[in-house]
Design a protein around this motif. Structure first.
Motif, PDB file in Angstrom:
ATOM      1  N   UNK A 162      10.616 -70.456  -9.886  1.00  0.00           N
ATOM      2  CA  UNK A 162       9.922 -71.556 -10.550  1.00  0.00           C
ATOM      3  C   UNK A 162       9.489 -71.112 -11.932  1.00  0.00           C
ATOM      4  N   UNK A 163       9.310 -72.087 -12.825  1.00  0.00           N
ATOM      5  CA  UNK A 163       8.855 -71.822 -14.181  1.00  0.00           C
ATOM      6  C   UNK A 163       7.415 -72.315 -14.283  1.00  0.00           C
ATOM      7  N   UNK A 164       6.508 -71.386 -14.600  1.00  0.00           N
ATOM      8  CA  UNK A 164       5.090 -71.718 -14.730  1.00  0.00           C
ATOM      9  C   UNK A 164       4.590 -71.175 -16.062  1.00  0.00           C
ATOM     10  N   UNK A 185       3.533 -76.032 -13.814  1.00  0.00           N
ATOM     11  CA  UNK A 185       4.848 -75.692 -13.280  1.00  0.00           C
ATOM     12  C   UNK A 185       5.801 -76.770 -13.764  1.00  0.00           C
ATOM     13  N   UNK A 186       6.858 -76.373 -14.468  1.00  0.00           N
ATOM     14  CA  UNK A 186       7.772 -77.350 -15.058  1.00  0.00           C
ATOM     15  C   UNK A 186       9.124 -77.416 -14.370  1.00  0.00           C
ATOM     16  N   UNK A 187       9.415 -76.438 -13.496  1.00  0.00           N
ATOM     17  CA  UNK A 187      10.734 -76.436 -12.870  1.00  0.00           C
ATOM     18  C   UNK A 187      10.683 -75.587 -11.596  1.00  0.00           C
ATOM     19  N   UNK A 188      11.387 -76.049 -10.559  1.00  0.00           N
ATOM     20  CA  UNK A 188      11.585 -75.276  -9.337  1.00  0.00           C
ATOM     21  C   UNK A 188      13.083 -75.299  -9.042  1.00  0.00           C
ATOM     22  N   UNK A 216      19.972 -76.267  -6.644  1.00  0.00           N
ATOM     23  CA  UNK A 216      19.101 -77.426  -6.879  1.00  0.00           C
ATOM     24  C   UNK A 216      18.098 -77.082  -7.969  1.00  0.00           C
ATOM     25  N   UNK A 217      17.807 -78.062  -8.808  1.00  0.00           N
ATOM     26  CA  UNK A 217      16.749 -77.904  -9.808  1.00  0.00           C
ATOM     27  C   UNK A 217      15.916 -79.167  -9.854  1.00  0.00           C
ATOM     28  N   UNK A 218      14.611 -79.003  -9.738  1.00  0.00           N
ATOM     29  CA  UNK A 218      13.676 -80.122  -9.862  1.00  0.00           C
ATOM     30  C   UNK A 218      12.824 -79.855 -11.097  1.00  0.00           C
ATOM     31  N   UNK A 219      12.854 -80.794 -12.053  1.00  0.00           N
ATOM     32  CA  UNK A 219      12.067 -80.653 -13.275  1.00  0.00           C
ATOM     33  C   UNK A 219      10.969 -81.698 -13.295  1.00  0.00           C
ATOM     34  N   UNK A 220       9.862 -81.349 -13.894  1.00  0.00           N
ATOM     35  CA  UNK A 220       8.736 -82.266 -14.006  1.00  0.00           C
ATOM     36  C   UNK A 220       7.561 -81.497 -14.566  1.00  0.00           C
ATOM     37  N   UNK A 221       6.381 -82.019 -14.394  1.00  0.00           N
ATOM     38  CA  UNK A 221       5.174 -81.327 -14.826  1.00  0.00           C
ATOM     39  C   UNK A 221       4.178 -81.392 -13.675  1.00  0.00           C
TER      40      UNK A 221
END
Length: 106
Positions: free
Chosen positions: A28-30, A67-70, A81-86
């Motif tokens: 994940x991107x945090x 967290x902007x991406x998992x 799989x990639x889920x993007x959001x905020x």
């Protein structure tokens, strides 16, 4: 006239199980940095392959983390799989995500 096709339910069920077996890692991107997550549980629920993901990085300072991406990864290292959001969490809290990858007859 358009052609149509129907996928057998057995094949769909096998594909869901293959997803469970093949997806083994997450990141994940945090706050702009990428961290390793933890797949805490995975199972078939109805027409979905469900993945429960633990966001394990915790900061001791006050405020919020974003967290902007998992991302979920296959056994061979390829991203599946990639889920993007905020998504916002307090820095002292852990976080839990649930992904349902739905595959159904249509």
């Amino acid at each position: 006239m358009a052609a149509s096709s129907v996928i057998a339910a057995g094949l769909i069920n096998d594909t869901r199980q293959q997803w469970l077996d093949d997806i083994v890692a997450c990141k994940y991107v945090m706050n702009g940095s990428t961290y390793q997550g933890e797949i805490q549980e995975k199972k078939i629920v109805g027409n979905a392959a469900r993945f429960n993901i633990g966001i394990t990085k915790r900061s001791e300072s006050s405020g919020n983390d974003t967290i902007t991406k998992v991302m979920l990864y296959r056994r061979n290292g390829q991203q599946a799989v990639e889920i993007s959001g905020s998504f916002t969490k307090m820095k002292i809290q852990g976080r839990f995500f649930r992904f349902d990858l739905i595959l159904k007859e249509g």
